[in-house]
Design a protein around this motif. Structure first.
Motif, short mmCIF file in Angstrom:
data_model
loop_
_atom_site.label_atom_id
_atom_site.label_comp_id
_atom_site.label_asym_id
_atom_site.label_seq_id
_atom_site.Cartn_x
_atom_site.Cartn_y
_atom_site.Cartn_z
N LEU A 147 41.43 45.93 29.48
CA LEU A 147 41.11 46.08 28.06
C LEU A 147 40.48 44.79 27.54
O LEU A 147 40.93 43.69 27.88
N ASP A 148 39.44 44.91 26.75
CA ASP A 148 38.71 43.75 26.25
C ASP A 148 39.51 43.07 25.14
O ASP A 148 39.40 43.42 23.96
N THR A 149 40.33 42.13 25.54
CA THR A 149 41.12 41.31 24.61
C THR A 149 40.81 39.84 24.91
O THR A 149 40.26 39.51 25.96
N VAL A 150 41.19 38.97 24.01
CA VAL A 150 40.94 37.54 24.21
C VAL A 150 41.63 37.04 25.47
O VAL A 150 41.03 36.33 26.28
N SER A 151 42.88 37.42 25.68
CA SER A 151 43.59 36.95 26.87
C SER A 151 42.95 37.50 28.16
O SER A 151 42.85 36.79 29.16
N ASN A 152 42.49 38.75 28.14
CA ASN A 152 41.83 39.31 29.32
C ASN A 152 40.45 38.68 29.55
O ASN A 152 39.99 38.60 30.69
N GLU A 153 39.79 38.24 28.48
CA GLU A 153 38.51 37.53 28.63
C GLU A 153 38.73 36.27 29.48
O GLU A 153 37.95 35.99 30.38
N PHE A 154 39.80 35.53 29.19
CA PHE A 154 40.10 34.33 29.97
C PHE A 154 40.49 34.66 31.40
O PHE A 154 40.07 33.98 32.33
N ARG A 155 41.27 35.71 31.59
CA ARG A 155 41.67 36.12 32.94
C ARG A 155 40.49 36.60 33.78
O ARG A 155 40.50 36.48 34.99
N ALA A 156 39.48 37.16 33.13
CA ALA A 156 38.33 37.73 33.84
C ALA A 156 37.29 36.69 34.25
O ALA A 156 36.38 37.00 35.01
N ILE A 157 37.44 35.47 33.79
CA ILE A 157 36.43 34.44 34.06
C ILE A 157 36.16 34.30 35.56
O ILE A 157 35.01 34.24 35.99
N GLY A 158 37.17 34.26 36.38
CA GLY A 158 36.98 34.07 37.82
C GLY A 158 36.43 35.27 38.56
O GLY A 158 36.02 35.14 39.72
N SER A 159 36.42 36.43 37.94
CA SER A 159 35.97 37.64 38.63
C SER A 159 34.75 38.29 37.96
O SER A 159 34.43 39.43 38.24
N THR A 160 34.09 37.54 37.10
CA THR A 160 32.90 38.05 36.41
C THR A 160 31.64 37.50 37.07
O THR A 160 31.60 36.35 37.48
N ASN A 161 30.62 38.35 37.17
CA ASN A 161 29.34 37.97 37.76
C ASN A 161 28.47 37.34 36.67
O ASN A 161 27.56 37.98 36.15
N PHE A 162 28.73 36.07 36.34
CA PHE A 162 27.97 35.40 35.28
C PHE A 162 26.49 35.23 35.62
O PHE A 162 25.65 35.45 34.75
N PRO A 163 26.13 34.85 36.86
CA PRO A 163 24.69 34.76 37.17
C PRO A 163 23.98 36.11 36.98
O PRO A 163 22.86 36.16 36.47
N GLY A 164 24.64 37.19 37.38
CA GLY A 164 24.07 38.52 37.19
C GLY A 164 23.90 38.86 35.72
O GLY A 164 22.90 39.48 35.33
N GLU A 165 24.87 38.46 34.89
CA GLU A 165 24.77 38.71 33.45
C GLU A 165 23.55 38.00 32.86
O GLU A 165 22.79 38.59 32.09
N VAL A 166 23.36 36.73 33.22
CA VAL A 166 22.22 35.97 32.70
C VAL A 166 20.91 36.58 33.17
O VAL A 166 19.98 36.77 32.38
N MET A 167 20.82 36.92 34.47
CA MET A 167 19.59 37.53 34.99
C MET A 167 19.32 38.87 34.33
O MET A 167 18.18 39.22 34.07
N GLN A 168 20.39 39.64 34.03
CA GLN A 168 20.23 40.94 33.39
C GLN A 168 19.63 40.79 32.00
O GLN A 168 18.79 41.58 31.58
N ILE A 169 20.04 39.76 31.28
CA ILE A 169 19.54 39.52 29.93
C ILE A 169 18.02 39.33 29.95
O ILE A 169 17.31 39.82 29.08
N PHE A 170 17.53 38.64 30.97
CA PHE A 170 16.10 38.32 31.04
C PHE A 170 15.30 39.28 31.90
O PHE A 170 14.15 39.03 32.20
N SER A 171 15.89 40.40 32.29
CA SER A 171 15.21 41.40 33.12
C SER A 171 14.87 42.63 32.29
O SER A 171 15.44 42.85 31.23
N SER A 172 13.97 43.43 32.82
CA SER A 172 13.67 44.70 32.15
C SER A 172 14.87 45.63 32.33
O SER A 172 15.70 45.42 33.21
N GLN A 173 14.93 46.66 31.52
CA GLN A 173 16.05 47.59 31.60
C GLN A 173 16.05 48.37 32.92
O GLN A 173 17.07 48.89 33.32
N ASP A 174 14.91 48.42 33.59
CA ASP A 174 14.83 49.13 34.87
C ASP A 174 15.37 48.30 36.02
O ASP A 174 15.70 48.83 37.07
N GLU A 175 15.43 46.97 35.85
CA GLU A 175 15.94 46.10 36.89
C GLU A 175 17.45 45.91 36.69
O GLU A 175 17.90 45.53 35.62
N ILE A 176 18.20 46.18 37.75
CA ILE A 176 19.64 46.03 37.67
C ILE A 176 20.05 44.76 38.41
O ILE A 176 19.84 44.63 39.61
#
Length: 119
Positions: free
Chosen positions: A44-73
């Motif tokens: 569940l998206d809560t503040v405490s879960n945001e902190f717990r999810a830091i180690g298991s989130t694909n941050f590079p993928g998130e940044v690349m997704q922001i700058f990619s077209s919607q067709d690129e995953i």
């Protein structure tokens, strides 16, 4: 690259309908239908879960997704699967190219399901 669509908007890993986790696990070892599966990686998206999810989130993928077209995953988690009756389960890894996890309004993992499940 796997495209994982997710309607569990209340999940900490949901980024615009895509999954930002590095990997997820679909449960439902004896499932015969998608209704008997669930994403045990749902948090569940809560503040405490945001902190717990830091180690298991694909941050590079998130940044690349922001700058990619919607067709690129760029967000493409490894999908581990315990639903041994599923056609796409290959040694505990999902082999489907497009995966849909449902769970609009989910508050806990068992309120989600793998819509891609095929017996």
């Amino acid at each position: 690259m796997v495209k994982l669509n997710c309607t569990a908007r209340s999940c900490v890993y949901n980024e615009g309908g895509l999954c930002s986790a590095q990997e997820i696990l679909v449960q439902g070892i004896n499932s015969n239908t998608s209704e008997n599966t669930y994403c045990s990686s749902f948090r569940l998206d809560t503040v405490s879960n945001e902190f717990r999810a830091i180690g298991s989130t694909n941050f590079p993928g998130e940044v690349m997704q922001i700058f990619s077209s919607q067709d690129e995953i760029k967000l493409s988690p490894l999908v581990n699967c315990h639903a041994r009756n599923c056609f796409y389960n290959g040694g505990g890894i999902c082999g489907a190219r497009d995966i849909s996890v449902m769970g609009d309004g989910a508050r806990e993992e068992t309120e989600t399901m793998c819509e891609t499940f095929i017996k």
